[in-house]
Write an enzyme that holds these catalytic residues in place. Structure first.
Site, short mmCIF file in Angstrom:
data_model
loop_
_atom_site.label_atom_id
_atom_site.label_comp_id
_atom_site.label_asym_id
_atom_site.label_seq_id
_atom_site.Cartn_x
_atom_site.Cartn_y
_atom_site.Cartn_z
N GLY A 1 2.32 -23.57 21.10
CA GLY A 1 3.69 -23.95 21.42
C GLY A 1 4.03 -25.35 20.96
O GLY A 1 4.99 -25.56 20.24
N GLY B 1 -3.54 -21.53 24.80
CA GLY B 1 -4.72 -21.80 24.01
C GLY B 1 -5.50 -23.01 24.49
O GLY B 1 -6.54 -23.35 23.93
N PRO C 1 -15.32 -30.05 29.77
CA PRO C 1 -15.47 -30.79 28.51
C PRO C 1 -15.18 -29.93 27.28
O PRO C 1 -14.63 -30.42 26.30
CB PRO C 1 -16.94 -31.23 28.53
CG PRO C 1 -17.33 -31.21 29.96
CD PRO C 1 -16.54 -30.12 30.61
N LYS C 2 -15.50 -28.65 27.33
CA LYS C 2 -15.30 -27.80 26.16
C LYS C 2 -13.82 -27.64 25.84
O LYS C 2 -13.39 -27.81 24.70
CB LYS C 2 -15.95 -26.43 26.39
CG LYS C 2 -15.91 -25.51 25.19
CD LYS C 2 -16.69 -24.23 25.43
CE LYS C 2 -18.17 -24.49 25.48
NZ LYS C 2 -18.96 -23.23 25.54
N GLN D 1 -8.79 -29.55 22.99
CA GLN D 1 -7.40 -30.01 22.98
C GLN D 1 -7.25 -31.33 22.23
O GLN D 1 -6.33 -31.52 21.44
CB GLN D 1 -6.91 -30.19 24.41
CG GLN D 1 -6.42 -28.92 25.05
CD GLN D 1 -5.11 -28.46 24.44
OE1 GLN D 1 -4.06 -29.02 24.68
NE2 GLN D 1 -5.18 -27.43 23.62
N GLY E 1 -3.45 -33.02 26.52
CA GLY E 1 -2.83 -32.23 25.47
C GLY E 1 -2.23 -33.04 24.35
O GLY E 1 -2.22 -32.61 23.19
N GLU E 2 -1.70 -34.24 24.65
CA GLU E 2 -0.90 -34.95 23.65
C GLU E 2 -1.46 -36.29 23.20
O GLU E 2 -1.17 -36.75 22.09
CB GLU E 2 0.52 -35.15 24.18
CG GLU E 2 1.27 -33.84 24.30
CD GLU E 2 2.57 -33.97 25.06
OE1 GLU E 2 3.62 -34.08 24.41
OE2 GLU E 2 2.54 -33.96 26.31
#
Length: 755
Positions: free
Chosen positions: A266, A493, A649-650, A655, A720-721
């Site tokens: 997205g 995801g 951690p994975k 991400q 995420g960012e």
């Protein structure tokens, strides 16, 4: 017709050796495999264009080849006559929808869901390049595609305004809005301080427009059952989508069912409701048949917004020993005349450095282009390129190591502009750890050659604000010992369904393999949007409350049976003769829902006055530049991040790597080309819009401090960012070190590198 929410597979408990640093229990901190991994890799996961619907028809859009004008006439006779065509929908026969909200209502954030203000198929006006002017519905996709080519439209054209650089003089100041990130700020008189500073750097930067290219292009399947609507939609905010569609079609929100189990990426592009979603629902209503519309890659470019271009100026004044005396960051971005918001481009400059004076201001121009929208770290991604490049140039002017200059100017405990205390700030530690792991002490001299290649090392800092949103959850335990967390959150995801299980397991004190989650469906309790890197922290807050309430009820039952507190839920329920027990946090409707929104807004305001919360990081890279051609290769990359507690951690490192890859695309190739004469996108495909491929991306060595933020739920800041922030600057700084050339325009293509 609707399908019941799918239950996720339960996560397998990994071996003890997989536990990560800072492990706080049997689940949190462990590198657990994703619960949806098997479904996705075997092809059994259903995305929005893959649900089996009886009587399904297919829709194809007809896009306007002009950017401004009016439809004089539209001839659909040939299209309607083509075999298999069910309907041709135009502004002449489409249902009239309630206009979208024109202002944001803080008490109803779904008022922000409109992709644009265009009345799609409710007007004969054309506002943007590629605006849908018709939709052909047919029994097969092939019939719809061919029939769409038979629609004939005659237009009256108006010359559009689309030249961003030419329109800069018309830019207007941006005002910060409630619930949105800041678009300006100041500390002292930065202009005066800059003129007096012994050392000065003043640079101008540009970044181009970017467009979304998620692996799954936007797709919608719409089914009407009387006045009830079911929409299978890959989206980032189920709640916004449900409420927005309800308002547009004038039906109760409870009569709109949104299913969004799996989303193939997205990055902000699926956080709003765009033309194709509305038109699919309109077509299904008129045809009285289920309709599916899957956008082509070009269709995404034409109808979905992207990242705004920018023109930026960064001026830094410093003492000869490196203390920043003035930091000025001015930015101009663009929006469409039909909507859009100002990205928080200058926000990085408000908190990265403790300059004695700071001025950050932003302006915006309106053009006849598609609405800009969120795109991974909207604003920070572009703004960090400018400010971190300028800091690097200042280090060169001063003759200082760029890492030491950044460390020298770190704020101690308060935000330089807002004066609020940092809840948790570990940027200095990220810079130091990255420096040591990368071997920065062995940095080669500027312009070092290795054969025909020039070698350069670069560094840049990253920052991204931490967010929390409303999350309503339902937690159920049963006599078998199973625990189920139900919430309409999103899995795009990033592994949310997996980390939810880990959080429930630890907060409730049950084995991880007993926990499962229901998600991705508006029939479930309202979940937070997957945006702003805030979904996991928002869920954590409600999961903690739900588990505390559940444990309290279990302990009350246990005491009646003579069992101690903390007993196994299965044994407690069995002895008590109960099949299951359910607790809820929050409510979706009625006074409780309204009160929940009031508490959310109050907490947001109070937190903003007390704390500055943000994830931070540091990027280190080595580049090789062909001295003859300017060809750029990234040879080595290492990043260290402080994202608070690392639940898994994975998934977290995945991400962060994804953000870095997206940043490399922004740095090296991505650029939407606009014909300023016609306002048309000239490269609306992956054949001409260049995203990173394997050859562009080296091994990405990612590390996290795993240090919980005490002011965030479970200590989580969000990952995420922040990974994309600063990436462009790190590459540009490495090029400067290799070639001596400061490239201030993205992308960093070879023509700009060789000059």
């Amino acid at each position: 017709m609707t399908l019941a929410p799918e239950r996720t597979a339960r996560p397998s408990a990994p071996p003890e050796a997989d536990a990560g640093p800072g492990r706080t229990g049997p689940a949190i901190g462990r590198a657990v495999d994703r619960v949806d991994g098997l479904a996705k890799t075997t092809g059994t996961a259903r995305f929005s264009a893959e649900y089996p619907i009886p009587g399904l028809t297919h829709a194809v859009l007809v896009h306007a080849p002009i950017a401004r004008g009016r439809i004089r006439s539209i001839d659909v006779a040939q299209a309607e006559a083509h075999p298999g065509v069910v309907l041709v929908l135009t502004h002449l026969n489409a249902p009239r929808l309630t206009p979208p909200p024109t202002r944001m209502n803080p008490m109803d954030l779904s008022t922000m869901a409109a992709g644009s203000s265009i009345a799609f198929l409710n007007t004969d006006e054309v506002h943007v390049d590629g605006q849908p002017v018709a939709a052909v519905v047919a029994e097969t996709l092939e019939s719809a595609q061919y029939a769409a080519s038979l629609v004939r439209v005659d237009y009256e054209t108006i010359t559009p305004t689309a030249d961003f650089e030419a329109e800069l003089p018309t830019a207007k100041a941006v005002r910060s809005m409630p619930v949105l990130p800041p678009t300006g700020g100041k500390r002292g008189d930065a202009r005066a301080a800059y003129t007096k500073a012994p050392v000065q750097v003043d640079l101008s930067f540009t970044t181009p427009q970017h467009n979304h290219n998620a692996l799954e292009p936007h797709a919608t399947t719409a089914v009407w059952d009387g006045k009830k609507l079911t929409v299978y939609e890959g989206c980032q905010n189920i709640d916004w989508t449900q409420k927005f569609l309800a308002k547009r079609f004038d039906v109760p929100a409870s009569d709109v069912h949104v299913v969004s189990k799996y989303v193939g990426g997205g990055f902000g592009g699926k956080s709003k409701v765009w033309a194709a979603t509305l038109i699919t629902c309109m077509a299904a209503q008129v045809a009285q048949r289920p309709v599916r519309l899957a956008l082509t890659r070009e269709g995404v470019y034409r109808t979905v917004g992207g990242r705004t271009p920018t023109r930026q100026r960064v001026a830094i004044g410093a003492s000869r020993t490196g203390q920043m005396e003035a930091l000025i960051h001015q930015a101009t971005s663009r929006k469409g005349r039909v909507g859009g918001e100002a990205d928080q481009i200058i926000s990085c400059s408000l908190d990265l450095y403790d300059a004695a004076t700071i001025l950050a201001e932003q302006k915006i121009v309106e053009l006849d282009l598609m609405t800009n929208t969120a795109m991974r770290a909207p604003g920070e991604a572009q703004g960090s390129f400018a400010v971190e490049s300028a800091v690097d140039e200042l280090a060169i002017e001063l003759g200082l190591d760029p890492v030491e200059l950044r460390l020298l100017n770190q704020p101690v405990d308060k935000s330089p502009v807002h004066g609020t205390r940092y809840s948790h700030r570990r940027l200095a530690q990220a810079l130091e750890q990255g420096r040591d792991l990368f071997g920065w002490a062995d940095r080669p001299a500027p312009g070092t050659r290795d054969g025909k290649d020039l070698v350069g090392w670069g560094v840049a800092a990253a920052i991204h604000p931490a967010w929390e949103f409303v999350a309503n959850v339902q937690l159920t335990v049963d006599a078998t010992g199973s625990a189920t967390l139900a919430c309409a959150f999103h899995e795009m995801g990033m592994g949310t369904a997996t980390v939810v299980g880990q959080m429930v397991a630890d907060c409730l004190g049950v084995p991880l393999e007993r926990v499962s989650a229901l998600y991705g469906d508006s029939d479930l309790p309202m979940g937070p949007g997957a945006g702003g890197s805030g979904q996991t922290a928002s869920l954590a807050a409600s999961i903690e409350k739900a588990c505390q309430a559940m444990r309290k009820r279990l302990d009350a039952l246990a005491s009646k049976s003579g069992m101690p507190d903390g007993s196994d839920p299965a044994e407690v329920l069995t002895r008590a003769g109960e099949q299951s027990l359910t607790v809820e946090v929050g409510a979706d409707t009625g006074p409780k829902a309204m009160w929940g929104q009031v508490r959310f807004l109050s907490k947001m305001v109070m937190d903003s006055r007390r704390w500055m919360k943000a994830a931070t990081g540091a990027h280190y890279c080595e580049v090789r530049v062909d001295a003859d051609t300017g060809e750029l290769r990234i040879r080595r990359w290492l990043s260290v991040f402080d994202v608070g507690r690392v639940v898994n951690p994975k998934t977290t490192h995945s991400q962060l790597r994804g953000g870095i890859v997206m940043g490399l695309g922004m740095a090296m190739g991505e650029e939407t080309l606009i014909d300023t004469r016609t306002a048309r996108i000239m490269n609306p495909s992956l054949a001409e819009y260049h995203v990173p491929v394997h050859a562009d991306v080296p091994h990405l060595d990612v590390h996290t401090l795993d240090d919980p933020d005490p002011q965030m739920p479970l200590g989580i800041l969000g990952a995420g960012e922040v990974g994309i922030v600063g990436v462009g600057a790190a590459v540009a700084n490495a090029i400067r070190h290799a070639t001596g050339r400061r490239v201030t325009d993205l992308p960093l293509t070879l023509d700009r590198i060789v000059g």
